[in-house]
Enzyme design. Structure first.
Site, PDB file in Angstrom:
ATOM      1  N   ARG A 232       3.041   6.201  54.442  1.00 45.34           N
ATOM      2  CA  ARG A 232       2.552   4.992  53.759  1.00 45.34           C
ATOM      3  C   ARG A 232       1.960   5.508  52.669  1.00 45.34           C
ATOM      4  O   ARG A 232       0.767   6.919  52.503  1.00 45.34           O
ATOM      5  CB  ARG A 232       1.245   4.273  54.584  1.00 45.34           C
ATOM      6  CG  ARG A 232       1.819   3.175  55.743  1.00 45.34           C
ATOM      7  CD  ARG A 232       2.574   2.540  55.044  1.00 45.34           C
ATOM      8  NE  ARG A 232       3.258   1.217  56.430  1.00 45.34           N
ATOM      9  CZ  ARG A 232       4.459   1.837  56.966  1.00 45.34           C
ATOM     10  NH1 ARG A 232       5.517   2.368  56.373  1.00 45.34           N
ATOM     11  NH2 ARG A 232       5.278   0.977  57.552  1.00 45.34           N
ATOM     12  N   GLU A 261       3.676   0.023  45.972  1.00 44.59           N
ATOM     13  CA  GLU A 261       4.751   0.039  46.292  1.00 44.59           C
ATOM     14  C   GLU A 261       5.088  -1.288  46.277  1.00 44.59           C
ATOM     15  O   GLU A 261       6.528  -1.954  46.184  1.00 44.59           O
ATOM     16  CB  GLU A 261       5.626   1.104  47.408  1.00 44.59           C
ATOM     17  CG  GLU A 261       4.829  -0.211  48.882  1.00 44.59           C
ATOM     18  CD  GLU A 261       5.900   0.834  49.992  1.00 44.59           C
ATOM     19  OE1 GLU A 261       5.237   2.026  49.760  1.00 44.59           O
ATOM     20  OE2 GLU A 261       6.248   0.178  50.446  1.00 44.59           O
ATOM     21  N   HIS A 293      10.849   4.008  49.595  1.00 44.45           N
ATOM     22  CA  HIS A 293      11.436   3.568  51.567  1.00 44.45           C
ATOM     23  C   HIS A 293      12.420   3.297  51.960  1.00 44.45           C
ATOM     24  O   HIS A 293      12.549   2.282  52.588  1.00 44.45           O
ATOM     25  CB  HIS A 293      10.399   2.297  51.748  1.00 44.45           C
ATOM     26  CG  HIS A 293       9.335   2.250  53.068  1.00 44.45           C
ATOM     27  ND1 HIS A 293       7.713   1.396  52.502  1.00 44.45           N
ATOM     28  CD2 HIS A 293       9.377   2.255  54.082  1.00 44.45           C
ATOM     29  CE1 HIS A 293       7.630   1.739  53.724  1.00 44.45           C
ATOM     30  NE2 HIS A 293       8.640   2.428  54.954  1.00 44.45           N
TER      31      HIS A 293
HETATM   32  P1  NAD Z   1       2.989   7.152  66.146  1.00 48.51           P
HETATM   33  O1  NAD Z   1       1.993   5.710  66.653  1.00 48.51           O
HETATM   34  O2  NAD Z   1       4.192   7.773  67.101  1.00 48.51           O
HETATM   35  O3  NAD Z   1       2.808   8.520  65.707  1.00 48.51           O
HETATM   36  C1  NAD Z   1       1.466   8.440  64.747  1.00 48.51           C
HETATM   37  C2  NAD Z   1       0.613   9.639  65.018  1.00 48.51           C
HETATM   38  O4  NAD Z   1      -0.448  10.168  64.076  1.00 48.51           O
HETATM   39  C3  NAD Z   1       0.093   9.747  66.085  1.00 48.51           C
HETATM   40  O5  NAD Z   1       0.349  10.688  66.840  1.00 48.51           O
HETATM   41  C4  NAD Z   1      -2.035   9.286  66.076  1.00 48.51           C
HETATM   42  O6  NAD Z   1      -2.274  10.420  66.299  1.00 48.51           O
HETATM   43  C5  NAD Z   1      -1.244  10.429  64.226  1.00 48.51           C
HETATM   44  N1  NAD Z   1      -3.236   9.939  63.322  1.00 48.51           N
HETATM   45  C6  NAD Z   1      -3.692   9.011  63.876  1.00 48.51           C
HETATM   46  N2  NAD Z   1      -4.691   9.384  62.750  1.00 48.51           N
HETATM   47  C7  NAD Z   1      -4.454  10.632  62.573  1.00 48.51           C
HETATM   48  C8  NAD Z   1      -5.064  11.231  61.259  1.00 48.51           C
HETATM   49  N3  NAD Z   1      -6.020  11.359  60.642  1.00 48.51           N
HETATM   50  N4  NAD Z   1      -4.618  12.332  60.834  1.00 48.51           N
HETATM   51  C9  NAD Z   1      -3.636  12.854  61.669  1.00 48.51           C
HETATM   52  N5  NAD Z   1      -3.008  12.370  62.788  1.00 48.51           N
HETATM   53  C10 NAD Z   1      -2.837  10.591  62.861  1.00 48.51           C
HETATM   54  O7  NAD Z   1       3.878   6.748  64.506  1.00 48.51           O
HETATM   55  P2  NAD Z   1       5.667   6.718  64.084  1.00 48.51           P
HETATM   56  O8  NAD Z   1       6.252   6.548  64.858  1.00 48.51           O
HETATM   57  O9  NAD Z   1       5.461   8.720  64.211  1.00 48.51           O
HETATM   58  O10 NAD Z   1       5.172   6.535  62.690  1.00 48.51           O
HETATM   59  C11 NAD Z   1       4.495   7.381  61.645  1.00 48.51           C
HETATM   60  C12 NAD Z   1       3.833   6.346  60.679  1.00 48.51           C
HETATM   61  O11 NAD Z   1       5.012   6.476  59.800  1.00 48.51           O
HETATM   62  C13 NAD Z   1       3.977   5.094  60.458  1.00 48.51           C
HETATM   63  O12 NAD Z   1       2.547   4.707  61.281  1.00 48.51           O
HETATM   64  C14 NAD Z   1       4.456   4.145  59.274  1.00 48.51           C
HETATM   65  O13 NAD Z   1       3.827   4.888  58.547  1.00 48.51           O
HETATM   66  C15 NAD Z   1       4.865   5.491  58.589  1.00 48.51           C
HETATM   67  N6  NAD Z   1       7.115   5.215  59.070  1.00 48.51           N
HETATM   68  C16 NAD Z   1       7.087   5.372  57.327  1.00 48.51           C
HETATM   69  C17 NAD Z   1       8.701   4.552  57.876  1.00 48.51           C
HETATM   70  C18 NAD Z   1       9.649   4.960  56.430  1.00 48.51           C
HETATM   71  O14 NAD Z   1      10.868   4.271  56.203  1.00 48.51           O
HETATM   72  N7  NAD Z   1       9.122   5.712  55.705  1.00 48.51           N
HETATM   73  C19 NAD Z   1       9.483   4.202  59.144  1.00 48.51           C
HETATM   74  C20 NAD Z   1       8.589   4.309  60.308  1.00 48.51           C
HETATM   75  C21 NAD Z   1       7.328   4.507  60.026  1.00 48.51           C
END
Ligand code: NAD
Length: 327
Positions: A232, A261, A293
């Site tokens: 994000r 964005e 994105h």
């Molecule tokens: P997820 O919930 O499986 O994993 C997120 C991880 O981050 C968890 O293990 C959580 O414990 C950890 N976390 C929370 N706070 C933290 C911190 N302060 N420092 C380090 N780690 C921390 O989520 P995911 O499916 O792996 O997705 C991750 C992110 O990717 C989403 O939140 C979303 O913002 C982003 N995303 C982007 C796209 C894209 O098209 N670019 C698509 C999907 C998701």
């Protein structure tokens, strides 16, 4: 069931229509995003379907409730665009797609690393112009490099697996303890910043992670570090990263997301004046790669998103509580 789609693009229409061959649902696709001015478009619908840059704030949710709409399905994983507290108070049901293809986003992060490192985008243009020189195209081996992964969730772990395949050393930081392969060495956030050659962000945007990359954290990093953000935009403080690029502290930056964005991404501004000096400055660096994105954007992921979203709609209609329900 009648559903209003906001921020709908042609590929949304294709992937959802493909799952609705029997016309079980009546879809209304609006290209415009959800906000206080556009909420009325959903009048007469049973639910709305929104994406990452829609604005489901308290005011919008109240307006939806006044239209007797209490089902919101997100066709994405992140949910920072919805005021969940307000939704709960209004008795709304908000579902998301927590995982559709973590590999799609992880592979995009790797694509950004390879492009920035081996400069294939520049080589492509050079060769097309008959320029076969290698000058200034030097990259570095990923083998043996330290790759720091912030957030070891679904996408972070998929990313680690690929980078481990390159022979990189994998360091991971996540405040939540959960099972992970042995090749990931868990570290503190500070240690990860200090030793990594490449840092990739895979944590969600939360009050505690907003601007996790700012002057203070940037100062702890190795000079010339490569930073990748496919999570994000607001994880990075944009003016601070611009300063770090100017001094060379950050050697490469790959961003698929950007704090501002919502004003730009998913739209064509090629014939307009872009009213955002920060992105224009970022675009001017030769060592910055910006994509709009598109990490999620694979055929497999789009089909999975449509399928899970329609299942969420059924569950919402039947009052079935699943782990995809946010409130
Ligand atoms: P997820 O919930 O499986 O994993 C997120 C991880 O981050 C968890 O293990 C959580 O414990 C950890 N976390 C929370 N706070 C933290 C911190 N302060 N420092 C380090 N780690 C921390 O989520 P995911 O499916 O792996 O997705 C991750 C992110 O990717 C989403 O939140 C979303 O913002 C982003 N995303 C982007 C796209 C894209 O098209 N670019 C698509 C999907 C998701």
């Amino acid at each position: 069931m009648k559903i209003a789609f906001y921020s709908a693009q042609p590929y949304d229409k294709s992937s959802f229509d493909a799952m609705n061959q029997e016309k079980t649902y009546h879809f209304l696709f609006f290209e415009i995003d959800l906000n206080e001015q556009t909420v009325k478009l959903a009048e007469g619908c049973d639910a709305i379907c929104i994406f990452v840059n829609d604005h489901a704030n308290a005011k919008v949710l109240e307006m939806l409730a006044a239209l007797n709409i209490n089902i919101i399905v997100l066709r994405c994983a992140g949910f920072n665009q919805v005021d969940l507290e307000a939704a709960q108070q209004l008795g709304m049901h908000v579902y998301r797609v927590p995982a559709y293809s973590p590999e799609a986003v992880a592979e995009h992060a790797v694509a950004m690393i390879l492009t920035l490192n081996r400069k294939t985008h520049k080589a492509y243009n050079r060769v097309r112009e008959g320029n076969f020189s290698l000058n200034r195209l030097t990259g570095f081996n990923l083998h043996g490099k330290k790759v720091g992964v912030v957030g070891l969730g679904k996408i972070g772990l998929a990313f680690c697996k690929i980078m481990h395949g390159f022979g990189s050393e994998i360091l991971g930081y996540d405040p939540v303890e959960s099972p992970h392969p042995d090749y990931i060495v868990k570290t503190s956030f500070e240690e990860l910043l200090a030793v990594s050659d490449i840092i990739s962000l895979h944590c969600p945007l939360l009050p505690g992670t907003k601007h996790i990359i700012r002057e203070e954290s940037l100062s702890m990093m190795k000079g010339g570090v490569m930073l990748i953000n496919t999570s994000r935009g607001a994880l990075i403080h944009t003016p601070d990263i611009i300063k770090a690029l100017k001094t060379g502290k950050v050697g490469h930056l790959g961003i698929d997301v950007y704090e501002q964005e919502e004003k730009l991404f998913f739209r064509d501004f090629s014939e307009h004046i872009i009213d955002d000096d920060d992105i224009l400055r970022l675009m001017s660096f030769p060592n910055v790669l910006i994509t709009s994105h598109q990490g999620f954007f694979t055929t497999e992921a789009l089909a999975e998103i449509a399928s899970i979203t329609l299942r969420n709609l059924q569950d919402a209609k039947n009052g079935v509580k699943t782990s995809n329900l946010l409130t």
